[in-house]
Design a protein around this motif. Structure first.
Motif, PDB file in Angstrom:
ATOM      1  N   LEU A 256      35.492  32.907  41.434  1.00  0.00           N
ATOM      2  CA  LEU A 256      34.387  33.171  40.518  1.00  0.00           C
ATOM      3  C   LEU A 256      33.142  32.394  40.930  1.00  0.00           C
ATOM      4  N   ALA A 257      33.337  31.116  41.321  1.00  0.00           N
ATOM      5  CA  ALA A 257      32.207  30.290  41.749  1.00  0.00           C
ATOM      6  C   ALA A 257      31.535  30.873  42.984  1.00  0.00           C
TER       7      ALA A 257
ATOM      8  N   ARG B  62      30.795  33.796  43.559  1.00  0.00           N
ATOM      9  CA  ARG B  62      29.840  34.861  43.199  1.00  0.00           C
ATOM     10  C   ARG B  62      29.050  34.471  41.954  1.00  0.00           C
ATOM     11  N   SER B  63      28.820  33.158  41.810  1.00  0.00           N
ATOM     12  CA  SER B  63      28.135  32.644  40.622  1.00  0.00           C
ATOM     13  C   SER B  63      27.131  31.576  41.006  1.00  0.00           C
TER      14      SER B  63
ATOM     15  N   ILE C  87      28.286  37.148  30.429  1.00  0.00           N
ATOM     16  CA  ILE C  87      28.006  35.881  31.103  1.00  0.00           C
ATOM     17  C   ILE C  87      29.215  34.978  30.903  1.00  0.00           C
TER      18      ILE C  87
ATOM     19  N   VAL D   7      29.753  26.216  35.914  1.00  0.00           N
ATOM     20  CA  VAL D   7      29.603  27.461  36.669  1.00  0.00           C
ATOM     21  C   VAL D   7      29.040  28.518  35.726  1.00  0.00           C
ATOM     22  N   PHE D   8      27.931  29.109  36.108  1.00  0.00           N
ATOM     23  CA  PHE D   8      27.331  30.212  35.354  1.00  0.00           C
ATOM     24  C   PHE D   8      27.520  31.495  36.157  1.00  0.00           C
ATOM     25  N   HIS D   9      28.324  32.405  35.633  1.00  0.00           N
ATOM     26  CA  HIS D   9      28.421  33.720  36.260  1.00  0.00           C
ATOM     27  C   HIS D   9      27.604  34.701  35.428  1.00  0.00           C
ATOM     28  N   VAL D  10      26.496  35.142  36.002  1.00  0.00           N
ATOM     29  CA  VAL D  10      25.603  36.087  35.330  1.00  0.00           C
ATOM     30  C   VAL D  10      25.593  37.364  36.158  1.00  0.00           C
TER      31      VAL D  10
ATOM     32  N   THR E 206      24.148  34.437  44.114  1.00  0.00           N
ATOM     33  CA  THR E 206      24.919  33.201  44.168  1.00  0.00           C
ATOM     34  C   THR E 206      24.059  32.065  44.711  1.00  0.00           C
TER      35      THR E 206
ATOM     36  N   ILE F 224      18.791  29.336  37.634  1.00  0.00           N
ATOM     37  CA  ILE F 224      19.861  30.313  37.815  1.00  0.00           C
ATOM     38  C   ILE F 224      19.327  31.628  38.370  1.00  0.00           C
TER      39      ILE F 224
END
Length: 727
Positions: free
Chosen positions: A259-260, A262-263, A511, A547-550, A555, A592
């Protein structure tokens, strides 16, 4: 007809009541052993609360012990039902079991079943055994099986065998029952099945807000955290565990690492206080502890009500914008019962209070409860099990999230959820395969399934620093390896939530934030175990992952310092929702989405409740009594532990404070004479090294001290750029 009845008497030489009599001998023995165990535990504890339980709450303890008799009654009936076919076989084949000895198969069979399920517990939930103080011979029996054969052997032994035996027992009884008994049995099975389904449905939590309604395509947000998860102990941060074979080959966090990748990863995020209630409130309300008022984990009722009235948590802000807000968690998330922080739907364990501790002590002393009632029907019979740390497991939490995701996907309403696990919290106990995934398979010491934690010393004394400092390297490595297993357990649960988002078509509109309330010390230089106790070392107890996955954003990695008080403003900015004026954090949404260049920020922090006052060279620290003397139990406040009023001021005055920038760190330690001792550290490429204030750094030291004392005394935060503006 007479001949049929005669055949039945011959084929069933032992009646149900005869077997039940034998099983009752086993139940009486187990009950007496449990009472002795409970008495020994209570008399062996020297803290104030154990004495209080014996002196003031004995009636409650007696009632709990009487209530648990229901477990033995149910167990006795079930055991007798299962054992009757085998008792009949024994009595028919061996003359020894004739006459008064016919009850013996029930006794022997009950102990054999109990031993079998205890072995099964070793394989599935070994953390229960530590609380029962059982020896390690159980492990030795299972270790006879070669590792390569264990999956097959244990699958047959613990999954196939009980199903086969139960099938045989049901057929045996069915053949001997009349038509009426068969109808009754069928109705009982249907009723029990309905109860299981109904209770499993209740696990979704209690809705406190309005029903969800259709909405537009606004982004959802789900914040997933694990108590005490360190920012430097995940694979994406470069961490590699000691073991890399078998299941450990995937590392501690393969799901989060992916996940990280692509975040947006913010590698240096810190919480202003490393204690759950206080740090959780800081994150959700975007305020420092001195602002929201929680300076320790034992606030009184007035403080809680005042904080509820004066804070504006992000969940409440988004609820006003039409978001479904919910929090899910196990025992570490129990503080949301005390402080809901704006969430309309709360599905967590009850917050710590004295009655829960006493009830848990009773239930765990009666080991038949965790052994046979850790399931939905057991929770229906003993509702208090849902408040105990060992019963509301991370898997239960994840199941609740998965179920609600299935429901919310049909409604179309945006949601803001927080999922908070206890996976990484001391004493690092977790089920297999995590318990042994990263540990030495040959280790058989006291920390096998978790840290050998003496709660009596923790709450009744402040000398644990000396005890923990003498642990040999082998024990330290075992503890670190256990922690890695905890992280992998959290990672697997994150994976299930991500899969549920995909399954329900929500992944591209959600998110995802991965973080923690605080980290933990793991015997690095200058520290031992715990969090919120000291700023010695490299601030691992305050460093958390972020970790922010938006969906749709590029990335990137950000090395600049951010704070957990910046998380809520960042989320509202990403959602285009105005943040309240009371928030003290600042959004990093521009970092971000790439619209802003990251800038250096200053970290300000304070320690929490002083379970241990770690030594600082050259400082005589203020003397504070142990936890059981500083707190009291307030019956009118749901039997909560509350700090006595006379210790509010001394506790805050004794706190260490810290100010850290990208190049400098300053720690203030109050002294017993009312003075302040400062230690200065400069960044040396791979960490902060202590330096003495001198002509070469006097200006920096003076500027840092001025900024830190301004924050301590006046609550004013000086931005990083302003700290050195006069130099």
């Amino acid at each position: 007809m007479m001949r049929k009845r005669a055949l039945n008497r011959i084929s069933r030489p032992v009646g149900f009541l005869g077997v039940l009599l034998g099983v009752s001998v086993f139940c009486v023995f187990q009950y007496c052993v449990a009472l002795l165990r409970l008495t020994d535990q209570s008399s062996g504890m020297a803290n104030k609360f154990s004495a209080l339980a014996r002196d003031k709450y004995m009636d409650f303890l007696i009632l709990e012990n009487l209530y648990v008799l229901l477990a033995y009654l149910i167990l006795g009936v079930c055991f007798a039902f299962v054992l009757q076919p085998f008792a009949c076989l024994l009595c028919a084949k061996y003359r020894f079991f004739q006459g008064w000895k016919r009850f013996l198969p029930g006794v022997i069979g009950a102990f054999l079943i109990h031993g079998y399920f205890t072995l099964r517990l070793v394989e599935t939930r070994p953390y229960f055994l530590d609380d029962a103080k059982f020896g390690y011979w159980y492990y030795e029996i299972l270790n006879v099986v070669p590792d390569v054969a264990k999956p097959v052997v244990f699958g047959l032994l613990f999954s196939v065998l009980p199903v086969a035996i139960l099938g045989y027992v049901l057929v045996w009884h069915w053949r001997g029952w009349t038509g009426a008994r068969r109808l009754i049995a069928g109705a009982a099975v249907l009723g029990l099945s309905g109860l299981i389904v109904w209770k499993a449905g209740l696990f979704g939590g209690t809705a406190r807000g309005k029903e969800m309604a259709d909405d537009g395509e606004r982004m959802n947000v789900i914040v997933i955290g694990s108590d005490s998860l360190r920012g430097d102990k995940l694979g994406y941060s470069g961490y590699v565990p000691r073991r890399k074979d078998g299941l450990a080959a995937g590392g501690v966090s393969p799901v989060i690492d992916e996940l990280a990748g692509r975040s947006i990863v913010l590698e240096n995020c810190y919480t202003p206080i490393a204690s759950t209630l206080e740090s959780g409130t800081s994150m959700m309300a975007s305020q420092y502890p001195h602002k929201h008022g929680f300076r320790h984990m034992y606030p009184n009722k007035e403080r809680v009500l005042q904080t509820q009235a004066e804070t504006e948590p992000i969940a409440g802000v988004l609820a006003q914008k039409g978001y479904d807000t919910a929090v899910f968690g196990d025992w570490c998330a129990g503080y949301f019962e005390l402080m809901p922080l704006g969430f309309e739907n709360v599905s967590v364990s009850s917050f710590d209070n004295f009655k829960i501790y006493m009830s848990q002590a009773v239930m765990m002393a009666h080991f038949v409860v965790p052994l046979y009632f850790d399931h939905p029907v057991g929770y229906a019979i003993f509702p208090q099990l849902g408040s105990f740390a060992q019963f509301v497991t991370p898997d239960v939490v994840t199941e609740r999230v998965e179920k609600r995701l299935g429901n919310v996907s049909k409604k179309g309403k945006p949601f803001f959820w927080h999922v908070f696990y206890s996976c990484n919290h001391l004493p690092y106990r977790n089920p297999e395969p995590y318990s042994s995934m990263f540990t030495d398979p040959n280790y058989m010491g006291p920390n096998r399934n978790g840290v050998d934690f003496d709660i009596d010393s923790f709450i009744g004394g402040t000398d644990l620093e000396n005890k923990w400092n003498v642990l040999p390297k082998k024990e330290i490595q075992q503890i670190r390896d256990l922690y890695d297993g905890c992280t992998r357990q959290f990672d697997d649960n994150v994976g299930k939530i991500l899969a549920a988002l995909e399954k329900n078509g929500l992944a591209e509109n959600t998110i995802i934030v991965i973080t923690a309330d605080h980290g933990d010390n793991l015997y690095e230089e200058g520290v031992t175990l715990g969090h919120g106790l000291t700023f010695n070392g490299e601030l691992h107890a305050n460093h958390v992952p972020l970790v922010f996955h938006v969906p749709g954003m590029e990335t990137r990695r950000v090395n600049e310092i951010v704070r957990t008080i910046d998380i809520a403003p960042t989320i509202t900015k990403l959602l285009d929702v105005e943040q309240p004026a009371s928030w003290q954090g600042r959004s990093v949404a521009g970092w971000i989405d790439g619209s802003e260049v990251p800038e250096d920020r200053a970290f300000y922090g304070e320690t929490g409740f002083p379970f241990i006052q770690f030594r600082v060279n050259g400082v005589e620290r203020p003397k504070l009594p142990p936890m059981d003397q500083m707190t009291e139990i307030v019956e009118s406040f749901n039997y909560q532990f509350v700090l006595k009023e006379e210790f509010e001021g001394p506790l805050v005055a004794a706190k260490q404070r810290c100010l850290m920038t990208k190049d400098w760190k300053l720690i203030c330690t109050p002294s017993a004479d009312g003075g302040r001792h400062f230690d200065l550290f400069s960044y040396a490429g791979d960490g902060y090294e202590k330096v003495e204030p001198s002509a070469g750094n006097d200006a920096e030291f003076s500027s840092l001290r001025k900024a830190l004392e301004s924050w301590m005394d006046e609550g004013i935060e000086t931005p990083a750029a302003g700290i050195f503006s006069g130099i």
